[in-house]
Enzyme design. Structure first.
Site, PDB file in Angstrom:
ATOM      1  N   HIS A  98     -61.079  12.235  -1.069  1.00  0.00           N
ATOM      2  CA  HIS A  98     -62.692  12.242  -0.569  1.00  0.00           C
ATOM      3  C   HIS A  98     -63.449  11.956  -1.612  1.00  0.00           C
ATOM      4  CE1 HIS A  98     -61.536  12.910   3.735  1.00  0.00           C
ATOM      5  NE2 HIS A  98     -62.258  12.010   3.835  1.00  0.00           N
ATOM      6  N   ASP A 133     -43.199  -2.932   4.212  1.00  0.00           N
ATOM      7  CA  ASP A 133     -42.071  -2.638   4.850  1.00  0.00           C
ATOM      8  C   ASP A 133     -40.947  -3.665   4.812  1.00  0.00           C
ATOM      9  OD1 ASP A 133     -41.934   0.223   5.658  1.00  0.00           O
ATOM     10  OD2 ASP A 133     -43.542  -0.323   7.191  1.00  0.00           O
ATOM     11  N   GLU A 162     -41.796  -6.869   9.916  1.00  0.00           N
ATOM     12  CA  GLU A 162     -41.741  -6.063   8.931  1.00  0.00           C
ATOM     13  C   GLU A 162     -40.370  -5.922   8.618  1.00  0.00           C
ATOM     14  OE1 GLU A 162     -44.447  -2.774   8.939  1.00  0.00           O
ATOM     15  OE2 GLU A 162     -44.021  -2.335  11.157  1.00  0.00           O
ATOM     16  N   CYS A 199     -50.592  -8.643   6.642  1.00  0.00           N
ATOM     17  CA  CYS A 199     -51.283  -7.417   6.565  1.00  0.00           C
ATOM     18  C   CYS A 199     -50.855  -6.490   5.644  1.00  0.00           C
ATOM     19  CB  CYS A 199     -51.674  -6.871   8.076  1.00  0.00           C
ATOM     20  SG  CYS A 199     -50.234  -6.180   8.686  1.00  0.00           S
TER      21      CYS A 199
HETATM   22  C1  PEP Z   1     -46.678  -3.094   6.114  1.00  0.00           C
HETATM   23  O1  PEP Z   1     -45.554  -2.619   6.227  1.00  0.00           O
HETATM   24  O2  PEP Z   1     -46.805  -3.930   5.262  1.00  0.00           O
HETATM   25  C2  PEP Z   1     -47.959  -2.495   6.882  1.00  0.00           C
HETATM   26  C3  PEP Z   1     -48.996  -3.201   6.716  1.00  0.00           C
HETATM   27  O3  PEP Z   1     -47.587  -1.248   7.469  1.00  0.00           O
HETATM   28  P1  PEP Z   1     -47.886   0.059   6.704  1.00  0.00           P
HETATM   29  O4  PEP Z   1     -48.193  -0.135   5.492  1.00  0.00           O
HETATM   30  O5  PEP Z   1     -48.731   0.925   7.518  1.00  0.00           O
HETATM   31  O6  PEP Z   1     -46.266   0.520   7.012  1.00  0.00           O
HETATM   32 MG    MG Z   2     -45.296  -1.071   7.883  1.00  0.00          MG
END
Ligand code: PEP
Ligand code: MG
Length: 539
Positions: A188, A454, A430, A501
């Site tokens: 934080h 991932d 992923e 993402c």
């Molecule tokens: C990813 O694996 O790219 C993802 C967006 O999920 P996380 O980073 O939460 O595993």
């Molecule tokens: Mg992931």
């Protein structure tokens, strides 16, 4: 000139005198007591005073650090009521017949250490919160006030680490920058520094020695470098950089509120990744066109028990309302691997990243999964929600997960509870398996979002948590790019959209490649959105 390298957690450049935070000393003695009952009462009274102070802070700090950030002090207050925090303290007072100050210090340090030892970076960063709360209670018990010592500003303030209470109390005009020996990027303290616009660099270790106090210094919050007695050439370079950053910021600001279009006019959606409702503010401040990844598992972390349906519903509803009609993609529970919560009682595993995680847990525990799905569906009437399943590896998993969503809808319908029946259901791509069979998965998914974090880990067989492997981890490896391209092509062949993402979505050096693949959406850290919009306009 001495050059020290740390980890930049809040951008910006500052020059000035380096001064170590003067803390009022807090000595905790192990004092024997006769009357356990009286000492227990002393602790409870101090706890009540601390709770009042925290309530006040939560109310008064909103201007400085934002309403949602100030909620942290409410979380600190809740910690004071949590038996995981108070029971060990009461035990020590009773069993060892010692003063409350000592008991709070001992039990608090122990709990903070437990957090510090956790694998998950988010949970690790909570250690400083436990320390902060304990220090507050000890100061109250010792009859000391909570104010900071006089640091004489404006200065570049140095410390071992800053607690959130200390950071929130800082005088913005007297604090040029923060530098610390320890700390975490997602603490934080780092978040507050970013909100207050104070450059901050952490993790200098012992190199940030007390002898440096009083020296002239310069900090670059972006590169994480601290210069002691900076040369005139360095100062000139930093000044030029500051000017460049100012101009770039001004130019990027012109893109605010504008559509994201490639050079030949193709639209691309720039969304933000969030982990909590409060992050939606940052998403809006960054000009996100929607939320491409709401990591819902953060609702499950840092608690002693599962969040119930109403608690989850409230969070999803608030996020949807905040985003006011923009798309919000809620990823269903992705717990396990690097994100652990004790109450799930997950099996001890040799390889948690290859183990019981994400959709595997949800398919194994339908009640848990359907509670979340009902909460999302109930909230869906307040905005533009989508559901996204993580770690899908096969058509069968996707079909089973969709059946559970159907069953959640039927349960709500049978009780006459309102929901949107046509919430789009997409998946994260992923794992290499999902990318390879993306043609099959695309027939059952409303969209794909590629989780490159991932996907990279599983394609290159490199543990994403293991920093020592970073020299082997080529995140732009051709194998990863081919899998991304394949998934994107298969999505388009099936008439669905595809986004990214994972962290690569925000990698400016890949933006052109994503535009060429005709990627439809990138979901990134909010602070990257305006820059990406400007890069995309040139691609
Ligand atoms: C990813 O694996 O790219 C993802 C967006 O999920 P996380 O980073 O939460 O595993
Ligand atoms: Mg992931």
């Amino acid at each position: 000139m001495i050059t020290l390298q740390g980890k930049g957690v809040s951008g910006g450049i500052a020059r000035g005198r380096l001064s170590f935070l003067k803390r009022k000393s807090l000595s905790v003695e192990k004092r024997a007591i006769d009357n356990v009952e009286l000492e227990t009462e002393r602790f409870h009274a101090a706890r009540a005073t601390a709770a009042e102070q925290l309530d006040q802070l939560a109310g008064t700090m909103t201007d400085k650090i934002g309403k949602e950030n100030a909620l942290l002090f409410e979380i600190h207050r809740m910690m004071l009521e949590d038996t995981d925090y108070t029971d060990p303290i009461l035990d020590i007072i009773t069993s060892e017949k010692v003063c409350a100050e000592y008991a709070v210090n001992t039990a608090g340090s122990c709990l903070a250490q437990d957090f510090a030892d956790m694998d998950d970076e988010y949970m690790k960063a909570r250690a400083i919160d436990v320390y902060d709360v304990s220090k507050r209670v000890i100061r109250i018990l010792s009859g000391e006030d909570q104010s900071l010592g006089e640091n004489g500003g404006p200065v570049i303030l140095a410390a071992d680490d800053f607690t959130p209470s200390e950071t929130a109390q800082l005088d913005r005009n007297a604090t040029l920058a923060l530098v610390s020996r320890h700390g975490a990027a997602n603490s934080h303290t780092a978040i507050f520094a970013r909100t207050m616009g104070i450059p901050a660099v952490i993790s200098f270790g012992a190199f940030l020695s007390g002898d440096l106090s009083g020296k002239q210094a310069a900090v670059d919050g972006e590169t994480g470098v601290l210069y002691i007695d900076p040369d005139p050439e360095i100062l000139k370079k930093l000044e030029e950089k500051e000017e460049r950053q100012r101009r770039e910021k001004e130019n990027l600001e012109k893109r605010r509120g504008k559509p994201t279009l490639t050079k030949d006019g193709r639209p691309l959606k720039l969304y933000a990744n969030i982990g909590s409702v409060s992050d939606a503010d940052a998403a809006l401040a960054g000009d996100a066109e929607g939320i491409g990844l709401f990591r819902s598992e953060f609702l499950y972390l840092g608690r002693n028990d599962y969040p119930d349906e109403d608690t989850q519903y409230e969070s999803y509803r608030k996020a949807l309302e905040k985003m006011g009609g923009r798309q919000v993609i809620i990823r269903t529970l992705d717990i396990g691997a690097d994100k652990q919560a004790d109450y799930f009682k997950l099996p001890e595993e040799e390889n948690p990243a290859l183990g019981m995680r994400a959709i595997r847990i949800c398919l194994t525990r339908p009640d848990l999964f359907k509670t979340q799905l009902r909460a999302i569906y109930r909230a869906s009437i307040y905005g533009n929600a989508s559901i996204m399943f993580p770690m899908i590896n096969s058509l069968e998993e996707l079909v089973r997960a969709k059946e559970m969503a159907k069953s959640a809808r039927e349960e709500l319908a049978s009780k006459g509870i309102a929901f949107k029946a046509d919430v789009p259901i997409g998946i994260m791509v992923e794992t290499p398996a999902s990318a390879v069979i993306s043609d099959v998965l695309a027939k059952e998914a409303a969209f794909f979002s590629i989780g490159t974090n991932d996907l990279t880990q599983y394609t290159l067989a490199i543990d994403r948590q293991n920093d020592s492997l970073s020299s082997f981890c080529d995140t732009r490896h051709e194998a990863i790019l081919r899998l991304i391209r394949l998934a994107c092509e298969n999505a388009h062949k099936a008439g669905i959209w595809c986004g990214v993402c994972g962290g690569l979505g925000g990698d400016y050096s890949l933006t052109k490649a994503f535009v060429e693949m005709e990627m439809d959406e990138l979901s990134v850290e909010p602070s990257r959105i305006l820059k990406l919009r400007s890069i995309i306009a040139e691609c």
